[in-house]
Design a protein around this motif. Structure first.
Motif, PDB file in Angstrom:
ATOM      1  N   ALA A  50       3.934  -2.883   9.630  1.00  0.00           N
ATOM      2  CA  ALA A  50       4.396  -3.558   8.413  1.00  0.00           C
ATOM      3  C   ALA A  50       5.059  -2.562   7.457  1.00  0.00           C
ATOM      4  N   LEU A  51       4.511  -1.355   7.370  1.00  0.00           N
ATOM      5  CA  LEU A  51       5.130  -0.322   6.522  1.00  0.00           C
ATOM      6  C   LEU A  51       6.521   0.030   7.021  1.00  0.00           C
ATOM      7  N   ASP A  52       6.702   0.035   8.345  1.00  0.00           N
ATOM      8  CA  ASP A  52       8.019   0.333   8.919  1.00  0.00           C
ATOM      9  C   ASP A  52       9.066  -0.695   8.500  1.00  0.00           C
ATOM     10  N   ALA A  53       8.620  -1.907   8.147  1.00  0.00           N
ATOM     11  CA  ALA A  53       9.550  -2.966   7.756  1.00  0.00           C
ATOM     12  C   ALA A  53      10.036  -2.808   6.317  1.00  0.00           C
ATOM     13  N   LEU A  54       9.383  -1.976   5.517  1.00  0.00           N
ATOM     14  CA  LEU A  54       9.751  -1.803   4.122  1.00  0.00           C
ATOM     15  C   LEU A  54      10.958  -0.878   3.989  1.00  0.00           C
ATOM     16  N   ALA A  55      11.783  -1.157   2.998  1.00  0.00           N
ATOM     17  CA  ALA A  55      12.878  -0.245   2.658  1.00  0.00           C
ATOM     18  C   ALA A  55      12.259   1.087   2.245  1.00  0.00           C
ATOM     19  N   PRO A  56      12.882   2.210   2.601  1.00  0.00           N
ATOM     20  CA  PRO A  56      12.268   3.519   2.347  1.00  0.00           C
ATOM     21  C   PRO A  56      11.813   3.748   0.910  1.00  0.00           C
ATOM     22  N   GLU A  57      12.629   3.371  -0.081  1.00  0.00           N
ATOM     23  CA  GLU A  57      12.239   3.620  -1.471  1.00  0.00           C
ATOM     24  C   GLU A  57      11.053   2.754  -1.889  1.00  0.00           C
ATOM     25  N   ARG A  58      10.939   1.571  -1.320  1.00  0.00           N
ATOM     26  CA  ARG A  58       9.783   0.700  -1.617  1.00  0.00           C
ATOM     27  C   ARG A  58       8.554   1.184  -0.854  1.00  0.00           C
ATOM     28  N   ARG A  59       8.775   1.656   0.347  1.00  0.00           N
ATOM     29  CA  ARG A  59       7.661   2.178   1.149  1.00  0.00           C
ATOM     30  C   ARG A  59       7.014   3.364   0.453  1.00  0.00           C
ATOM     31  N   GLU A  60       7.826   4.264  -0.090  1.00  0.00           N
ATOM     32  CA  GLU A  60       7.290   5.438  -0.769  1.00  0.00           C
ATOM     33  C   GLU A  60       6.389   5.034  -1.931  1.00  0.00           C
ATOM     34  N   VAL A  61       6.861   4.102  -2.764  1.00  0.00           N
ATOM     35  CA  VAL A  61       6.066   3.649  -3.907  1.00  0.00           C
ATOM     36  C   VAL A  61       4.807   2.933  -3.422  1.00  0.00           C
ATOM     37  N   PHE A  62       4.962   2.053  -2.435  1.00  0.00           N
ATOM     38  CA  PHE A  62       3.836   1.290  -1.912  1.00  0.00           C
ATOM     39  C   PHE A  62       2.755   2.224  -1.354  1.00  0.00           C
ATOM     40  N   VAL A  63       3.161   3.183  -0.549  1.00  0.00           N
ATOM     41  CA  VAL A  63       2.209   4.117   0.054  1.00  0.00           C
ATOM     42  C   VAL A  63       1.507   4.939  -1.021  1.00  0.00           C
ATOM     43  N   LEU A  64       2.272   5.493  -1.941  1.00  0.00           N
ATOM     44  CA  LEU A  64       1.665   6.346  -2.962  1.00  0.00           C
ATOM     45  C   LEU A  64       0.705   5.566  -3.862  1.00  0.00           C
ATOM     46  N   HIS A  65       1.084   4.347  -4.245  1.00  0.00           N
ATOM     47  CA  HIS A  65       0.221   3.586  -5.159  1.00  0.00           C
ATOM     48  C   HIS A  65      -0.905   2.852  -4.425  1.00  0.00           C
ATOM     49  N   GLU A  66      -0.566   2.088  -3.415  1.00  0.00           N
ATOM     50  CA  GLU A  66      -1.565   1.237  -2.760  1.00  0.00           C
ATOM     51  C   GLU A  66      -2.473   2.008  -1.796  1.00  0.00           C
ATOM     52  N   LEU A  67      -1.921   2.945  -1.051  1.00  0.00           N
ATOM     53  CA  LEU A  67      -2.714   3.631  -0.034  1.00  0.00           C
ATOM     54  C   LEU A  67      -3.243   4.981  -0.510  1.00  0.00           C
ATOM     55  N   GLU A  68      -2.427   5.720  -1.257  1.00  0.00           N
ATOM     56  CA  GLU A  68      -2.863   7.022  -1.765  1.00  0.00           C
ATOM     57  C   GLU A  68      -3.562   6.892  -3.115  1.00  0.00           C
ATOM     58  N   GLU A  69      -3.507   5.695  -3.695  1.00  0.00           N
ATOM     59  CA  GLU A  69      -4.178   5.358  -4.955  1.00  0.00           C
ATOM     60  C   GLU A  69      -3.733   6.224  -6.132  1.00  0.00           C
ATOM     61  N   CYS A  70      -2.439   6.493  -6.188  1.00  0.00           N
ATOM     62  CA  CYS A  70      -1.875   7.232  -7.319  1.00  0.00           C
ATOM     63  C   CYS A  70      -1.558   6.246  -8.444  1.00  0.00           C
ATOM     64  N   ALA A  71      -1.739   6.688  -9.670  1.00  0.00           N
ATOM     65  CA  ALA A  71      -1.359   5.877 -10.825  1.00  0.00           C
ATOM     66  C   ALA A  71       0.165   5.752 -10.847  1.00  0.00           C
ATOM     67  N   MET A  72       0.669   4.644 -11.343  1.00  0.00           N
ATOM     68  CA  MET A  72       2.116   4.412 -11.337  1.00  0.00           C
ATOM     69  C   MET A  72       2.896   5.471 -12.115  1.00  0.00           C
ATOM     70  N   PRO A  73       2.415   5.970 -13.254  1.00  0.00           N
ATOM     71  CA  PRO A  73       3.177   7.051 -13.896  1.00  0.00           C
ATOM     72  C   PRO A  73       3.298   8.292 -12.994  1.00  0.00           C
ATOM     73  N   GLU A  74       2.253   8.579 -12.221  1.00  0.00           N
ATOM     74  CA  GLU A  74       2.299   9.705 -11.288  1.00  0.00           C
ATOM     75  C   GLU A  74       3.287   9.426 -10.159  1.00  0.00           C
ATOM     76  N   VAL A  75       3.296   8.184  -9.667  1.00  0.00           N
ATOM     77  CA  VAL A  75       4.244   7.802  -8.611  1.00  0.00           C
ATOM     78  C   VAL A  75       5.675   7.979  -9.106  1.00  0.00           C
ATOM     79  N   ALA A  76       5.940   7.459 -10.302  1.00  0.00           N
ATOM     80  CA  ALA A  76       7.288   7.563 -10.862  1.00  0.00           C
ATOM     81  C   ALA A  76       7.691   9.029 -11.029  1.00  0.00           C
ATOM     82  N   ALA A  77       6.773   9.844 -11.527  1.00  0.00           N
ATOM     83  CA  ALA A  77       7.082  11.264 -11.716  1.00  0.00           C
ATOM     84  C   ALA A  77       7.300  11.955 -10.374  1.00  0.00           C
ATOM     85  N   THR A  78       6.466  11.642  -9.397  1.00  0.00           N
ATOM     86  CA  THR A  78       6.593  12.254  -8.071  1.00  0.00           C
ATOM     87  C   THR A  78       7.943  11.936  -7.445  1.00  0.00           C
ATOM     88  N   LEU A  79       8.382  10.699  -7.603  1.00  0.00           N
ATOM     89  CA  LEU A  79       9.640  10.275  -6.992  1.00  0.00           C
ATOM     90  C   LEU A  79      10.850  10.522  -7.883  1.00  0.00           C
TER      91      LEU A  79
END
Length: 171
Positions: free
Chosen positions: A112-141
């Motif tokens: 299912a992750l392979d089906a995501l567009a790369p930029e959405r996959r990165e945010v999804f993985v970092l927030h949902e699976l790696e449990e990063c806060a959204m401000p951290e995700v935004a800063a990381t990317l």
């Protein structure tokens, strides 16, 4: 220079497993995860003088992992291979049926992750699976916070659709 080496070694030891997990979730093939993780830490070492020790290392290292995984996926598109279905990791604790169910769940998530567009996959993985806060995700990317939230919303929708499609296909 010894304190430089000690600090880098400490970050390497504490973050290597997390980087490997992140890379796998970002689409790096299992056979390549360790090599790509080493590439991440070679790059981190090259840029070590830019690291601010007053800030946590994990988001800084994770940003390298995201960029290198993105580069890997671009290179991997040229060579389409069927991913190996087997998982070499062995866990003696759960029974065979539990391991099989767990592997099927992992395959479903990764497919299912392979089906995501790369930029959405990165945010999804970092927030949902790696449990990063959204401000951290935004800063990381390196994207605005609202852009990260938009990508997360779309990523969640794409992920749910992909899971339904995969389950229907398997049924």
């Amino acid at each position: 220079m010894p304190e430089h080496d000690d600090a880098y070694t400490k970050v390497f030891r504490s973050e290597f497993a997390a980087v490997m997990n992140t890379l796998r979730r970002l689409g790096v093939r299992p056979a390549d995860v360790e090599d790509v993780a080493v590439e991440v830490f070679v790059t981190v070492h090259r840029h070590w003088s830019e690291y601010d020790p007053a800030r946590p290392a994990r988001p800084w290292v994770r940003a390298f992992a995201v960029r290198i995984a993105s580069d890997y996926r671009k290179r991997a598109r040229v060579r389409r291979e069927v991913p190996h279905e087997g998982d070499d990791a062995r866990d003696a604790t759960p029974g065979a049926d539990e391991r099989l169910i767990e592997r099927e769940k992992q395959r479903l998530v990764l497919e299912a992750l392979d089906a995501l567009a790369p930029e959405r996959r990165e945010v999804f993985v970092l927030h949902e699976l790696e449990e990063c806060a959204m401000p951290e995700v935004a800063a990381t990317l390196g994207v605005p916070l609202n852009t990260a939230y938009s990508r997360l919303r779309l990523g969640r929708e794409e992920f749910a659709t992909a899971v339904k499609r995969i389950r229907a296909r398997r049924a």
